[in-house]
Design an enzyme around this catalytic site. Sequence first.
Site, short mmCIF file in Angstrom:
data_model
loop_
_atom_site.label_atom_id
_atom_site.label_comp_id
_atom_site.label_asym_id
_atom_site.label_seq_id
_atom_site.Cartn_x
_atom_site.Cartn_y
_atom_site.Cartn_z
N ARG A 1 37.66 42.49 45.61
CA ARG A 1 38.79 41.47 45.57
C ARG A 1 39.81 41.62 44.94
NH1 ARG A 1 36.96 36.86 43.09
NH2 ARG A 1 35.08 37.50 42.12
N ASN B 1 38.80 47.84 36.17
CA ASN B 1 39.69 46.66 36.63
C ASN B 1 38.87 45.35 36.42
OD1 ASN B 1 41.68 44.94 38.65
ND2 ASN B 1 39.71 45.01 39.64
N SER C 1 45.99 42.68 30.24
CA SER C 1 46.80 41.49 30.74
C SER C 1 48.19 41.20 29.61
CB SER C 1 45.83 40.28 30.52
OG SER C 1 46.58 38.90 30.49
N TYR D 1 39.48 36.07 25.97
CA TYR D 1 40.22 36.78 26.92
C TYR D 1 40.93 37.66 26.35
CZ TYR D 1 42.62 37.99 31.30
OH TYR D 1 43.12 38.66 32.44
N LYS E 1 41.29 41.71 25.96
CA LYS E 1 42.34 42.66 26.68
C LYS E 1 43.15 43.28 25.55
CE LYS E 1 41.71 41.46 31.02
NZ LYS E 1 41.00 42.55 31.98
#
Length: 244
Positions: free
Chosen positions: A17, A86, A138, A151, A155
């Site tokens: 996706r 990813n 990110s 998160y 990252k």
Amino acid sequence: MFQFSNNLCAVVTGGSRGIGKEIACRLAEENIKVYALASSKESLKNIENITNLYPIQCDISSRDSINDFFQIIEEENQSIDILVNNAGIHRDNILLRMSEKDWMDVIDINLHAPFHLMKHALKGMIKKNFGRIINISSISGTDGNKGQSNYAASKGGLIALTKSLAKEVGKRNILVNCIAPGVIETDMISHFSETIKKSYFERIPLNKFGQPSDIANIVHFLCSDEASYITGQTFYIDGGMSLN
Ligand code: NAP
């Protein structure tokens, strides 16, 4: 447009996706054999019957699942030339209310899994004296973000991991780079309200969200022969958001 070595084999985690699907399809178009990994059978249906694309169910939060995948690779007499880390998740909350489980789940999938996948993939890359590893981080990884300490930490860790590994394996002709997307239109941001969207637009000089193809474009370039002198870098693909 860009040149690619012959008979390349790639793994794209979260290739079913969003950003990962776009990356997997772009590489498959270059005649690269692409294994696209995702945890659910349902999402893998999105990438059935695409030339050069091999959907594989593999929950990267599980070491056993990763080992099983590399067992398949070995049985098929393949080795990985390109690894795109990813797949990623978020479990947002302010730190005071964040459960240890939400902390661990995010670190496990966003940081521990790339570590394990890299270790597996590197063996074949070292033998071949060729490899490309691209980690999808990110802008939260450098800027931080309220409500995303787990998160952002995962990252940020991925950026540091990228730089360290780039220094370790450069002599082996293995290039390791990072992409730091801003806000990209995928399922991951589908819960954004109009108010949140508006507040983001105000922080993005290009005044719009990015598309998965914006990330696939740079991954495609980084896998090509033309990118053979680039390693250890983080590319901000964010419409200028990180300038603020
Ligand atoms: P997405 O639309 O939510 O897709 C995530 C992909 O990861 C799916 O294919 C999903 O498939 C897979 N995945 C999730 N957990 C997994 C697991 N345990 N094992 C294997 N696969 C798993 O996300 P996206 O927006 O494309 O994001 C891709 C990457 O870009 C992530 O690392 C994300 O942090 C980063 N990023 C995104 C944005 C953005 O605005 N979208 C911004 C900055 C960075 P299943 O659900 O089937 O497992």
